[in-house]
Design an enzyme around this catalytic site. Structure first.
Site, PDB file in Angstrom:
ATOM      1  N   TYR A 297       0.847  -1.215  -0.001  1.00 38.44           N
ATOM      2  CA  TYR A 297      -0.144   0.232  -0.115  1.00 38.44           C
ATOM      3  C   TYR A 297       0.733   1.368   0.040  1.00 38.44           C
ATOM      4  CZ  TYR A 297      -4.184   2.750   1.564  1.00 38.44           C
ATOM      5  OH  TYR A 297      -5.163   3.845   1.469  1.00 38.44           O
ATOM      6  N   TYR A 348      -6.453   4.858  -6.810  1.00 37.33           N
ATOM      7  CA  TYR A 348      -6.315   4.798  -5.222  1.00 37.33           C
ATOM      8  C   TYR A 348      -7.709   4.562  -4.737  1.00 37.33           C
ATOM      9  CZ  TYR A 348      -5.202   6.394  -0.222  1.00 37.33           C
ATOM     10  OH  TYR A 348      -5.228   6.359   1.119  1.00 37.33           O
TER      11      TYR A 348
END
Lengths: 398, 148
Positions: A297, A348
């Site tokens: 991430y 995202y």
């Protein structure tokens, strides 16, 4: 306690469907967020070859606005048996949403659970924005917002700045390589918002500062869209999918000394995986050397550097060599990273795209396929107060 | 050389007052820096909490601190992020000399952005704004000697 039962998620639940909407720049979605969520879920149902009415559970994170009761009604669920939310902002809970789905399946609470995330920032405002002029802030924010520390950007930049200091300036070359690798992988991914917009080292070096030590390309995008994943009991998976993917290990939470009392914590300069990563590896019975690629991430690239170190993929002393660009590139690199383009260059979706990419790698259908990939680790939410990990494996890793 | 400076007027969020935190903001208004401290074991507590983290005593009171410390970490910030700072500005955590790990979120002023470094000795300075809001910022401690 039944001695025949080991308390583990290893091999108990399988992913049989993934889906996503088109990924867009923030504010560009022409449909409401709820519709985006439905589209991603229905796409995942088609991928799994199931009637949406069979879904009996919903899991999400980051206080997702799309309530399971509404979703269930909209897709014609026969019986809703389970829902759960991993609280907190950002994507720290992304792996938690997947492992909560797997837990519900493993314990017989549900049989067909969809984990999902949906974002329409034109409809609801930009994520994580400080509201100037708001009055009467309380708690920790009363001591941080008046000094401008309202955005995750400043808060996390200071964590990484301290990490770099503690490690004699290391990590800055590695974070540059992380950005370049994500953009490199996005160029073959038609879903990626940054597809067709390659990033050179020169362009990275010339890009503007946002919060030092992070430039524009060290920061994730903001996007509109939705993504979803369908999990079922492991024993049901082979009849539903030619290439089921299994949850081998998962963990979520925080080092207790990371979260309290926040910035006065002794373990300040970390990504907060010191407890979570070892638990994931222990449950899976494997380690970082067994992984074919990692989806880590990226809210900010420096967070990836710290995450990879804390998961044992690199040592802090050698981080700039071990996380060199050539090593991070699929298919030939030693540690292919964020092979869809990730949060930086695909979209995202608060890390959900990283999970769907892990499934694609294990099905052999990634845009940057690693031949014969069997194990993929996914990390969620570096530097936040609640993080989560999942490691997935193909059928022959069981 | 452009020195870092605070906003001339305050348009950002303001703290809510409650019995636990109001003495802190009151002390800033008097250009003193006072933090909550445990009267039983002497441990400094910031952000304010109703009982000591170390010994769990609720016998806590505000006491003055020196206002000297060093920069624990910082970032030179090149965007406003919704708050009207002159750009660039410096977000920082300053660790006070009174106690290991006693860190205050703040901004650094009075030097150039490229002069700011981790470990740099700093001292408190105050800026008064509308409606009785005073913020505690930090500037280079020219006397030095307080770096940790």
């Amino acid at each position: 306690m039944n001695p025949g039962h080991t308390r583990t998620l290893r091999g108990r639940a399988a992913v049989v469907g993934i889906g996503e909407t088109e990924y867009l720049r923030h504010g560009q979605a022409s449909e409401p967020e709820f519709v985006l969520a439905l589209r991603a879920i229905l796409t995942a149902c088609r991928d799994a070859g199931i009637d949406p009415g069979r879904i009996d559970g919903f899991t999400s994170y980051s206080n997702d606005r799309n309530l399971p009761s509404r979703l269930a009604s909209a897709i014609g669920v026969d019986e809703l048996r389970y829902s759960s939310m991993v609280w907190g902002g950002g994507g720290g809970g992304v792996g938690g949403a997947v492992s909560n789905a797997a837990m519900a399946i493993a314990t017989g609470m549900a049989d067909c659970v969809v984990a999902f995330r949906a974002l329409a920032q034109g409809q609801f405002g930009r994520f994580g924005q400080v509201r100037a002029g708001s009055v009467g802030v309380t708690d920790e924010a009363a001591f941080t917002l008046p000094y401008g520390l309202g955005s995750p950007a400043q808060q996390y930049a200071m964590r990484f700045q301290r990490w770099v200091h503690d490690h004699q300036g290391r990590g800055l070359a590695a974070q540059r390589a992380v950005a370049l690798a994500s953009y490199h992988h996005a160029q073959t991914n038609p879903r990626a918002v940054m597809n067709g917009r390659p990033l050179t080292g020169e362009a990275y070096d010339a890009s503007r500062w946002i919060v030092e030590p992070w430039r524009l390309y060290d920061c994730c995008q903001e996007n509109d869209g939705a993504a979803a994943m369908i999990l079922v009991p492991a024993e049901a998976a082979p009849d539903m999918s030619d290439a089921p993917v299994f949850v081998l290990g998962a963990a979520q939470g925080s080092d207790g000394r990371f979260i309290a009392p926040v910035h006065n914590a002794p373990r300040y300069a970390t990504a907060n995986f010191s407890t979570v990563a070892p638990r994931m590896w222990a449950m899976a019975g494997i380690g970082p050397r067994d992984v074919d690629c990692v989806q880590s991430y990226e809210n900010f690239t420096g967070g990836v550097v710290m995450s990879l170190v804390e998961h044992g993929f690199a040592s802090a002393e050698e981080v700039d060599d071990m996380l060199a660009f050539e090593r991070l590139i699929a298919p030939g690199g030693a540690l292919p990273l964020n092979t869809s383009g990730g949060n930086l260059a695909e979209a995202y979706m608060h890390g959900f795209g990283l999970h769907n990419e892990a499934i694609r790698q294990l099905r052999g259908s990634s845009c940057n396929q690693i031949p014969g990939a069997k194990v993929v680790a996914v990390t969620g939410g570096p530097m936040v107060g609640y993080v989560s990990d999942v490691v997935y494996g193909s059928e022959d890793t069981l | 050389m452009t020195l870092l400076e605070a906003p001339t007027s305050w348009q950002g969020p303001v703290p809510a007052m409650d019995p636990l935190t109001e003495p802190y903001w009151d002390s800033l208004r008097q250009h003193r820096l006072a933090l909550l401290r445990c009267r039983q074991c002497g441990y400094w507590l910031h952000y304010p909490v109703p009982a000591c983290r170390k010994c769990l005593s609720d016998d806590v009171e505000y006491q003055p601190v020196s206002g000297k410390g060093s920069i624990y970490t910082f970032s030179v910030v090149h965007r406003e992020f919704g708050i009207h700072f002159p750009i660039p500005w410096v977000a920082a955590f300053v660790e006070l000399v009174e106690q290991d790990g006693l860190r205050l979120p703040t901004n650094i002023v009075g030097c150039a952005p490229d002069e700011v470094s981790i470990g740099m000795p700093v001292q408190v300075t105050y800026r008064d704004y509308e409606d009785g809001l005073t913020l505690a910022l930090f500037e280079p401690d020219v006397g030095g000697g307080s770096g940790r």
